[in-house]
Write a protein that holds these residues in place. Structure first.
Motif, PDB file in Angstrom:
ATOM      1  N   THR A 150     107.639   2.441 -16.425  1.00 22.66           N
ATOM      2  CA  THR A 150     108.151   3.775 -16.774  1.00 22.66           C
ATOM      3  C   THR A 150     109.328   4.157 -15.891  1.00 22.66           C
ATOM      4  OG1 THR A 150     105.957   4.490 -17.517  1.00 22.66           O
ATOM      5  CG2 THR A 150     107.553   6.211 -16.991  1.00 22.66           C
ATOM      6  N   MET A 151     109.213   3.893 -14.590  1.00 18.98           N
ATOM      7  CA  MET A 151     110.317   4.195 -13.678  1.00 18.98           C
ATOM      8  C   MET A 151     111.540   3.339 -13.995  1.00 18.98           C
ATOM      9  SD  MET A 151     108.599   4.900  -9.940  1.00 18.98           S
ATOM     10  CE  MET A 151     107.883   3.257  -9.807  1.00 18.98           C
ATOM     11  N   PHE A 181     113.193   4.766 -17.287  1.00 20.15           N
ATOM     12  CA  PHE A 181     113.820   6.090 -17.159  1.00 20.15           C
ATOM     13  C   PHE A 181     115.350   6.022 -17.092  1.00 20.15           C
ATOM     14  CE2 PHE A 181     115.514   9.400 -14.371  1.00 20.15           C
ATOM     15  CZ  PHE A 181     115.133  10.549 -15.042  1.00 20.15           C
ATOM     16  N   LEU A 231     115.230   3.251  -6.480  1.00 18.16           N
ATOM     17  CA  LEU A 231     114.117   2.512  -7.080  1.00 18.16           C
ATOM     18  C   LEU A 231     114.155   1.046  -6.672  1.00 18.16           C
ATOM     19  CD1 LEU A 231     111.711   2.369  -9.060  1.00 18.16           C
ATOM     20  CD2 LEU A 231     113.367   1.974 -10.892  1.00 18.16           C
TER      21      LEU A 231
END
Length: 254
Positions: A75-76, A79, A124
């Motif tokens: 999910t990260m 994004f 990230l």
């Protein structure tokens, strides 16, 4: 291993079948092929059924935990790719008829969004690059080991079991590499989106902002495998090639 947790349910199903066959044959083995191996202060031969049941109960917990961690990571990673795609769509809609001040304000806002996405991706990458490194080391070992076991399958059922295991590992490998590769591709597309807009009708201030966005879009925005190479779809293919080479080597040696 975290990847073993993700496939522990399948492995333990195979273990249960083996246990049933062994019980019928009155030949309980000391070692069991559990996906989530647990140490228990009891003798595995004397308490084979208990060990099997405990592992079957623990495996869903490990599998669920692994699935949640994978979903959070993916999910990260998804994004920034999605937001870059949205940014590209909005940039393409810029028209000279909107008014020069409106275009300038919109471009300034888009530049802020672009900088945020770049910062988010870099942050990230700093946070998860060594996690990704460990993930791919384990995936490489698992794929190679399982592939070798598949070549040693004694019957069709066991062969199907190992093939299914390889399929799951392949999905894990390419889900990460494809998602990371998508970030790089979508970030590059910002420059193409600007070119497809009516930039030639903008005033000089707006054109300077366009050039700034295009310069930022030219920088490679990637997630890396530790301090090494970028994570792309080619990485997944390399893992499969390494696994194939290992299987070929082990087959020839035997």
């Amino acid at each position: 291993m975290c990847n073993e947790d993700g496939t522990s349910l399948i492995l333990d199903l195979g273990t249960l079948i083996k246990y049933t066959n062994a019980t019928n044959n009155k030949n309980i083995q000391a070692m069991f092929d559990f996906g989530l191996e647990l140490w228990l202060p009891i003798d595995k031969n004397e308490h084979a059924l208990t060990v099997t049941v405990i592992n079957l109960v623990a495996s869903p917990i490990g599998a669920a935990t692994y699935a949640i961690v994978q979903m959070i990571l993916l999910t990260m990673m998804t994004f920034p790719a999605i937001h870059f795609q949205v940014l590209c769509f909005r940039v393409k809609q810029l028209k000279g008829t909107m008014g020069q001040q409106t275009i300038t304000d919109m471009l300034k806002n888009y530049i802020k969004q672009q900088k945020f996405l770049i910062k988010f991706t870099n942050t990230l990458n700093s946070a998860v690059r060594y996690v990704i490194l460990m993930q791919f080391i384990l995936l490489s070992l698992n794929v190679a080991t399982v592939a070798v076991n598949a070549t040693k399958a004694e019957n069709t059922t066991e062969g199907v079991f190992w093939v299914l295991y390889i399929f799951i590992l392949t999905i894990q490998t390419f889900s990460l590499s494809y998602t990371a590769n998508n970030i790089m591709e979508k970030s590059y597309l910002v420059a193409d989106a600007l070119y497809q807009s009516e930039w030639y009708e903008f005033d000089e201030n707006a054109k300077k902002l366009v050039r700034l966005m295009m310069m930022q879009a030219q920088r490679p925005l990637v997630l890396t495998i530790g301090p090494f190479n970028p994570l792309t779809t080619q990485t997944g293919l390399k893992i499969m090639n390494v696994a194939y080479s290992y299987v070929t080597l082990m087959t020839n040696v035997q």
